[in-house]
Scaffold this active site. Structure first.
Site, mmCIF file in Angstrom:
data_model
loop_
_atom_site.group_PDB
_atom_site.id
_atom_site.type_symbol
_atom_site.label_atom_id
_atom_site.label_comp_id
_atom_site.label_asym_id
_atom_site.label_seq_id
_atom_site.Cartn_x
_atom_site.Cartn_y
_atom_site.Cartn_z
ATOM 1 N N SER A 1 0.806 -1.314 -0.024
ATOM 2 C CA SER A 1 0.116 0.075 0.083
ATOM 3 C C SER A 1 0.847 1.485 0.032
ATOM 4 O O SER A 1 1.924 1.220 0.530
ATOM 5 C CB SER A 1 -1.052 0.033 1.255
ATOM 6 O OG SER A 1 -0.626 1.001 2.164
ATOM 7 N N LYS A 2 0.559 2.336 -0.575
ATOM 8 C CA LYS A 2 1.234 3.458 -0.777
ATOM 9 C C LYS A 2 1.403 4.161 0.562
ATOM 10 O O LYS A 2 2.254 4.925 0.695
ATOM 11 C CB LYS A 2 0.932 4.335 -1.839
ATOM 12 C CG LYS A 2 -0.795 4.931 -2.009
ATOM 13 C CD LYS A 2 -1.039 5.937 -2.934
ATOM 14 C CE LYS A 2 -2.338 6.122 -3.033
ATOM 15 N NZ LYS A 2 -2.852 6.666 -4.206
ATOM 16 N N ARG A 3 0.392 3.920 1.364
ATOM 17 C CA ARG A 3 0.576 4.723 2.856
ATOM 18 C C ARG A 3 1.387 3.907 3.607
ATOM 19 O O ARG A 3 2.179 4.407 4.423
ATOM 20 C CB ARG A 3 -0.798 4.655 3.558
ATOM 21 C CG ARG A 3 -1.784 5.946 3.115
ATOM 22 C CD ARG A 3 -3.031 5.686 3.488
ATOM 23 N NE ARG A 3 -3.631 4.647 2.992
ATOM 24 C CZ ARG A 3 -4.167 4.672 1.599
ATOM 25 N NH1 ARG A 3 -4.171 5.891 1.054
ATOM 26 N NH2 ARG A 3 -4.777 3.710 1.226
ATOM 27 N N ARG A 4 2.014 2.698 3.444
ATOM 28 C CA ARG A 4 2.689 1.949 4.340
ATOM 29 C C ARG A 4 3.992 1.546 3.532
ATOM 30 O O ARG A 4 4.834 1.406 4.277
ATOM 31 C CB ARG A 4 1.897 0.697 4.744
ATOM 32 C CG ARG A 4 2.558 -0.055 5.810
ATOM 33 C CD ARG A 4 1.518 -1.413 6.072
ATOM 34 N NE ARG A 4 1.121 -2.147 4.878
ATOM 35 C CZ ARG A 4 -0.125 -2.476 4.615
ATOM 36 N NH1 ARG A 4 -0.963 -2.336 5.777
ATOM 37 N NH2 ARG A 4 -0.454 -2.926 3.747
#
Ligand code: GLU
Length: 469
Positions: free
Chosen positions: A234-237
């Site tokens: 995921s791009k957040r993590r």
């Protein structure tokens, strides 16, 4: 029939490595089948789309080897809005879709459950178009939708379990499911190769193809890419942006080789193989069904191998963006006029065997171009001990007396300085290295000193010696 595949990213952020993998799989499949690769930018989510993300996709594809001009497109989904609306209207006129003005609360109140889908309330109530009226597709009550999937065989979905899903919102705008189908149809797409997360959409989309009177494509849903905890990247993590890897100094050749190994392997227990082998041997139907672990450590090791395999001149060229800085790569700590291309060329082969990503070139060579080295204070404290001052004095004296300033003479001279104190070369070298380069690790010391030259080397050792008073 000419095979036509498409890659259809949404320009809502940096270009995801999982997207790059799908793009490459589509690209290779098209090539193997003598087909056409179409690029379509799915830019209908006006709130989340930005033109710079589109440019990012084009340049990232270009970098990975899908170069501008070698494919059809880019087409923009937003340009086909008229076709999407026309298809929605056709489905309504043919009775395959109907209007509905239920809110979620209405449905819940009727069905008594939070989790159930739509209950078909407006199926036969004859509601016409109007503000706030969504258009829903009338799914068949019976039978099953069988999807032909090159990776998964024939996933089968019972139609009665597919709710009457929305195809156009209350403001009349068609939703992704429909726009995506209409575009594929208009563009003559024969094979849809995309991420597994879209599999739940597929029976709905296939029903739309059929309702619009066109033979559905062959599908291939590629398993997702996960991190070491088996979570979807995921791009957040996670670090997922292809651009981030590029700017850190991953080679496109290493990256695309690695991406193709996610869920597939070439013959003969090999991993690092020329791109032509992958183009020959890759088979979509061999792609593993389980999710693929994106192992950054392995990618790093891969990249190191690719770097070492470069001819030196290519390595020197490949380093340039980090030696000068670019729009997206920070400039090095030295001034452009301090850079010396000959000195760099002299140490490049030494650096080539030691770095895993190209950005690591900078801390390895900055001592050569800066007027004085960037001293790593922790390294300094660790290395400069009692006796270091005298050792540096002796090193200066011995180096001053050297007739020939070459790595071999420097080494034997310093070895002798150490031997007088009963020190091995490693221990003798350490203070000299910190004095000259500012660091405890780096390129082989004596070659570095040879390239740095007598004057600068002696000045630095003397300066370090003064700090120790
Ligand atoms: N725009 C969609 C996405 O980025 C594409 C879906 C598809 O490939 O059909 O997920």
């Amino acid at each position: 029939m000419t095979v036509r595949v498409r890659f259809a990213p949404s320009p809502t952020g940096m270009f995801h490595v999982g997207g790059a993998r799908s793009a490459l799989q589509n690209w290779i499949y098209a090539k193997q089948q003598g087909g056409v690769f179409v690029l379509r930018i799915e830019d209908t989510d006006a709130a989340r789309n930005k033109p710079e993300w589109t440019e990012g996709i084009l340049s990232a594809l270009d970098w990975i080897g899908i170069s501008r001009g070698s494919y059809e497109g880019p087409y923009f989904q937003s340009a086909n809005a008229g076709e999407h609306r026309a298809a929605a209207a056709r489905l309504y006129e043919s009775g395959r879709a109907y209007y509905c003005d239920c809110t979620r609360e209405d449905v819940q109140a009727r069905t008594g459950s939070q989790y159930q889908g739509y209950d078909g309330y407006h199926r036969d109530r004859g509601l016409g178009p109007g503000p706030g009226h969504a258009l829903r597709f009338r799914t068949p009550d019976e039978g099953a939708t069988v999807v032909i999937d090159l990776i998964r065989g024939e996933p089968t979905f019972e139609n009665k379990l597919i709710e009457d899903f929305v195809i156009a919102r209350g403001d009349g705008s068609p939703v992704f499911l429909l726009a995506n189908v209409v575009d594929d149809m208009t563009m003559g797409i024969t094979h849809v190769i995309r991420a597994e997360e879209h599999l739940p959409n597929t029976p709905k989309q296939q029903l739309l193809w059929e309702a619009l009177g066109v033979k559905p494509p062959i599908w291939a849903h590629v398993p997702v890419v996960v991190n070491e905890k088996r979570q979807k990247l995921s791009k957040r993590r996670d670090k997922v942006a292809l651009e981030a890897y590029r700017d850190e100094g991953y080679l496109a050749s290493a990256m695309r080789n690695y991406l193709m190994l996610l869920g597939w392997a070439p013959s003969g227990d090999r991993e690092i193989v020329p791109w032509s082998v992958i183009e020959d041997e890759f088979r979509l139907d061999e792609v593993n069904l389980s999710s693929a672990f994106f192992d950054e450590k392995k990618l790093r090791a891969f990249n190191g191998e690719y770097i070492r395999a470069l001819p030196v001149a290519e390595f020197v060229d490949a380093c340039q963006p980090w030696l000068t800085g670019t729009d997206t790569i920070a400039p090095p700590p030295w001034q452009p006029e301090e850079f010396d291309a000959d000195a760099f060329a002299a140490v490049a082969p030494l650096a080539q065997t030691r770095i895993a990503v190209l950005s690591e070139i900078v801390p390895n060579v900055d001592f050569l171009f800066l007027a004085s080295p960037l001293i790593d204070e922790a390294a300094w404290t660790k290395t400069m001990k009692d006796g270091s001052a005298e050792l540096l004095d002796d090193a200066v004296a011995a180096f001053e007396a050297l007739e020939s300033w070459d790595a071999e003479s420097l080494k034997s001279t310093l070895e002798a300085v150490g031997a007088e104190r009963g020190l091995k070369l490693g221990k003798t070298q350490a203070p000299v290295r910190v004095a000259v380069t500012g660091r405890t690790v780096g390129l082989p010391l004596f070659e570095s000193l040879e390239v740095l030259g007598r004057e600068r080397t002696l000045t630095r050792i003397r300066a370090a010696r003064l700090r120790l008073v």
